[in-house]
Each structure stands twice: as C-alpha cells, then as structure tokens.
Design a protein around this motif. Sequence first.
Motif, PDB file in Angstrom:
ATOM      1  N   ALA A 110     -11.152 -14.313 -18.109  1.00 41.20           N
ATOM      2  CA  ALA A 110     -10.740 -12.842 -17.743  1.00 41.20           C
ATOM      3  C   ALA A 110     -10.405 -12.560 -16.342  1.00 41.20           C
ATOM      4  O   ALA A 110      -9.947 -11.446 -15.832  1.00 41.20           O
ATOM      5  N   TYR A 111     -10.750 -13.615 -15.378  1.00 36.79           N
ATOM      6  CA  TYR A 111     -10.413 -13.342 -13.921  1.00 36.79           C
ATOM      7  C   TYR A 111      -9.006 -12.922 -13.686  1.00 36.79           C
ATOM      8  O   TYR A 111      -8.449 -12.608 -12.721  1.00 36.79           O
ATOM      9  N   LYS A 112      -8.237 -13.567 -14.569  1.00 34.69           N
ATOM     10  CA  LYS A 112      -6.771 -13.666 -14.700  1.00 34.69           C
ATOM     11  C   LYS A 112      -6.196 -12.273 -14.689  1.00 34.69           C
ATOM     12  O   LYS A 112      -5.243 -11.890 -14.033  1.00 34.69           O
ATOM     13  N   LEU A 113      -6.965 -11.288 -15.281  1.00 35.41           N
ATOM     14  CA  LEU A 113      -6.440 -10.019 -15.281  1.00 35.41           C
ATOM     15  C   LEU A 113      -6.396  -9.158 -13.965  1.00 35.41           C
ATOM     16  O   LEU A 113      -5.276  -8.732 -13.668  1.00 35.41           O
ATOM     17  N   PRO A 114      -7.504  -9.131 -13.136  1.00 33.97           N
ATOM     18  CA  PRO A 114      -7.255  -8.527 -11.921  1.00 33.97           C
ATOM     19  C   PRO A 114      -6.176  -9.578 -10.977  1.00 33.97           C
ATOM     20  O   PRO A 114      -5.712  -8.958 -10.303  1.00 33.97           O
ATOM     21  N   LEU A 115      -6.444 -10.684 -11.399  1.00 29.27           N
ATOM     22  CA  LEU A 115      -5.573 -11.612 -10.421  1.00 29.27           C
ATOM     23  C   LEU A 115      -4.092 -11.447 -10.481  1.00 29.27           C
ATOM     24  O   LEU A 115      -3.351 -11.058  -9.616  1.00 29.27           O
ATOM     25  N   VAL A 116      -3.630 -11.262 -11.831  1.00 26.82           N
ATOM     26  CA  VAL A 116      -2.144 -10.681 -12.034  1.00 26.82           C
ATOM     27  C   VAL A 116      -2.022  -9.420 -11.422  1.00 26.82           C
ATOM     28  O   VAL A 116      -0.782  -9.084 -10.831  1.00 26.82           O
ATOM     29  N   ARG A 117      -2.826  -8.307 -11.743  1.00 22.86           N
ATOM     30  CA  ARG A 117      -2.618  -7.096 -11.460  1.00 22.86           C
ATOM     31  C   ARG A 117      -2.579  -7.005  -9.853  1.00 22.86           C
ATOM     32  O   ARG A 117      -1.531  -6.317  -9.359  1.00 22.86           O
ATOM     33  N   ASN A 118      -3.446  -7.931  -9.192  1.00 26.42           N
ATOM     34  CA  ASN A 118      -3.320  -7.509  -7.696  1.00 26.42           C
ATOM     35  C   ASN A 118      -1.994  -8.324  -7.154  1.00 26.42           C
ATOM     36  O   ASN A 118      -1.351  -8.001  -6.202  1.00 26.42           O
ATOM     37  N   LEU A 119      -1.605  -9.398  -7.772  1.00 25.09           N
ATOM     38  CA  LEU A 119      -0.496  -9.983  -7.446  1.00 25.09           C
ATOM     39  C   LEU A 119       0.759  -9.043  -7.582  1.00 25.09           C
ATOM     40  O   LEU A 119       1.652  -9.190  -6.672  1.00 25.09           O
ATOM     41  N   VAL A 120       0.747  -8.459  -8.700  1.00 23.71           N
ATOM     42  CA  VAL A 120       1.958  -7.290  -9.110  1.00 23.71           C
ATOM     43  C   VAL A 120       1.909  -6.392  -7.830  1.00 23.71           C
ATOM     44  O   VAL A 120       3.078  -6.045  -7.456  1.00 23.71           O
ATOM     45  N   VAL A 121       0.636  -5.834  -7.735  1.00 24.39           N
ATOM     46  CA  VAL A 121       0.851  -4.580  -6.490  1.00 24.39           C
ATOM     47  C   VAL A 121       1.193  -5.355  -5.196  1.00 24.39           C
ATOM     48  O   VAL A 121       1.975  -4.622  -4.606  1.00 24.39           O
ATOM     49  N   ALA A 122       0.611  -6.468  -4.925  1.00 21.59           N
ATOM     50  CA  ALA A 122       0.995  -6.882  -3.620  1.00 21.59           C
ATOM     51  C   ALA A 122       2.521  -7.327  -3.427  1.00 21.59           C
ATOM     52  O   ALA A 122       3.114  -6.920  -2.285  1.00 21.59           O
TER      53      ALA A 122
END
Length: 329
Positions: A306-318
């Motif tokens: 489930a760590y991939k959810l914030p990881l991908v979200r943060n990548l998109v925003v960055a």
Amino acid sequence: MREFGYERAADVPGAVALLNADPEARFLGGGTNLVDLMKTGVERPAHLVDVRELPLDTIESVDGGLRFGATVTNSDLAAHLDVRRQYPALAQAVLAGASGQLRNMATVGGNLLQRTRCGYFADVSQPCNKRSPGSGCPAIEGEHHNHAILGASSHCVATNPSDMAVALAAFDAVVTYETVDGPGELALDDFYLPVGDTPHRETALPPGALITGVRLPASPVAALSRYRKVRERASFAFAVGSVAAALDVRDGVVHDVRLAFGAVASRPWRARTAEGALTGGPATAEAFAEAADAELAAAAPLADNAYKLPLVRNLVVAVLTELAEEAAR
Ligand SMILES: Cc1cc2nc3c(=O)[nH]c(=O)nc-3n(C[C@H](O)[C@H](O)[C@H](O)COP(=O)(O)OP(=O)(O)OC[C@H]3O[C@@H](n4cnc5c(N)ncnc54)[C@H](O)[C@@H]3O)c2cc1C
Ligand code: SF4
C-alpha cells in the motif's frame, strides 16, 4: 540449460519464417532477459533466431513524430537527439533502466517483451500461474512488496518491469510487427493484455510475430515531459514506482497533459482518469493531488504494497509541479 540451435536471420521475412518453422523457437534480441531465463530453466527454447543483424536499427522522423526499429539498442534510443528533444521523458525512462552495459545490448523489441521480475516466476521450484498456468500465485500471500496495486487479478499480481514502455504509453506509441501473413500494428494501450485468468498471455501479438518497431505520433506536449523513477537503490534497479508526465499549461490552466505510471500494474498504466480530471483545470499542486487520487481510487493494494499509493501520488504532484514551473519560465 537445455541444448539449443542458433541462427542469425538476414531479413525480416527470413526471421519470421525461421521462427515459425519451430514452435519451440524464440527470437533473440540483446539476450539480456531471455538468456537469464534460459539459465534458470524458466525459458527452454529449442532454437534461437537472432534478430540483431536485421535492418531494423534506424530512428527516423515521420510526420512530426518518430519511428524507430526493434533492434535499436536502448543506448542509441536514449542518446538520439530527436528523442531527447521531442520526447525527453522517453530518453530519461530508458536511461533510468538497467546499466550502461545492459543498455548497449538491450533492444527496443526485447525491452517491450521482457518478463516480470516476480521472484516466484523466476524460481522454477515454486508454483506460478504465469509460468505454469493453473499452479497458483504464491505472491498474493507471500512476498509482494513490489507487486501490482492496479489492474491485477486473483490469478497474478505481477508488475511489468519496463521503464521505456511507461513513456511509450504516455505518448500513444504504436508497435508494428510482421507475421507469416503480413504486417500488423497495435496501439500500446492494446499491446499488453489485461491479466484476468490468463496471466501467461501477456501481449496481443499474434503467435510467431516479430516486432519490427515503434511509431510515436507527433505530440507537441511531449516536448515538456519528464520520467521520474523511485527504486531501492540509486542505479541498476527496477522501479518500485514511476511516472511519465507531459504538461502544456497556458495562463495557469492545463491545456494538455499526459500521465502514465510504472511498476503498479501488469502493464504500463496510462492514467486517463487523472488526465481527464486535470484538463481545463488549474495547474496547482492541489489539483495534481486530486487527479492522482482519482486515478488511484481503483487501486487494490495487497498487505505489503500500500506504500505505493502515497509514493505514486507524491510523484505525480512533484513532477507536474516541476513541469508547470518550467512552463511558466
Ligand atoms: C540486472 C538487470 C537490470 C535491469 N534493469 C532494468 C530496469 O531498471 N528497467 C528496465 O526497463 N529494464 C531493465 N532491465 C531489462 C533490460 O532492459 C531487458 O533485459 C532488455 O530490455 C531486454 O532486451 P533484450 O534485447 O536483451 O531482450 P532479449 O532478452 O533478447 O528478449 C526478451 C524477450 O523478447 C523477445 N524478443 C526480442 N526481440 C524481439 C522482437 N524483435 N520481436 C519479437 N520478440 C522479440 C525474446 O524472444 C524474449 O522473449 C534490466 C535487466 C537486467 C539483466
Ligand atoms: S504474481 Fe504472477 S508472476 Fe508472480 S507468482 Fe503470482 S502468478 Fe506468478
């Protein structure tokens, strides 16, 4: 390793004929994936048809886009000036993969067809529905920290390991191929099949097809694009999450956007829900985060990924924030 025959094809029809003469034959590109799998017994071809000498090693401009052959090496693709200028995220994605030595050997065709890095798939002592249909999927209850959160099924939760394919998905690439019945082509969206209950069937390529190349349509938005990959060490490692993004912002409003995610599904994940949510709206970090959340609403993470959810979200925003700032300069 099983004993195998080796032949070098001189032309495209010859390569297709050689392969189709033996149901146990495989094409050999750079060999950087296939030969490893042969050593572990996952692949046991009777014949290898080497395609590296085929005249499929050019990169050309066509109608404002690009066309490149299946035997272009990953190094040559990433270094090409038109690729770097017109589709920088593609050059960055290829350079983010493997190592310099591997990229010198690895080909476009082989990269598209490289197999998953799921440890159970690579270990012939283990059950695995992808390698041995019907035997089960131990990853679901076992080691799956780098497995899929989107588009998986109860039959397989493996991810596609290609970085290159993520950028190609963002830019609407088309894969061209040759068969004994003539040429054909597949949009990258249709190239990789959904997992369903047939994880051993990975692509929609007809049996015995030789990939001849990739066509990228003209895409002005791609000129401002980026590939960002997160991995467990700084180089020579597969992604645990990645994003290919391109952005066209006018007066603070998103005019056009492309987004694709890597290492989250059995295929490169084109984030069309997020693209739709962003288009015509403000180019702000809040809007980028909301769009990522909209895309990831369909995610079904396993116990340990489930760590991939914030990881991908943060990548998109960055990545989108960086591109918006660059567009404003
Ligand atoms: C240690 C290591 C780290 C790596 N890290 C990354 C990474 O971070 N990111 C990443 O994206 N990749 C990574 N790779 C994968 C590497 O990029 C692939 O091994 C490579 O792209 C496969 O290309 P190849 O030409 O060597 O394929 P091959 O191994 O020759 O072939 C792979 C498959 O494609 C088929 N094939 C090859 N060419 C054709 C064709 N023209 N038509 C039809 N079928 C064809 C073969 O039959 C085989 O099934 C890594 C590999 C290694 C070994
Ligand atoms: S995730 Fe897919 S590749 Fe891995 S063990 Fe399960 S069926 Fe095999």
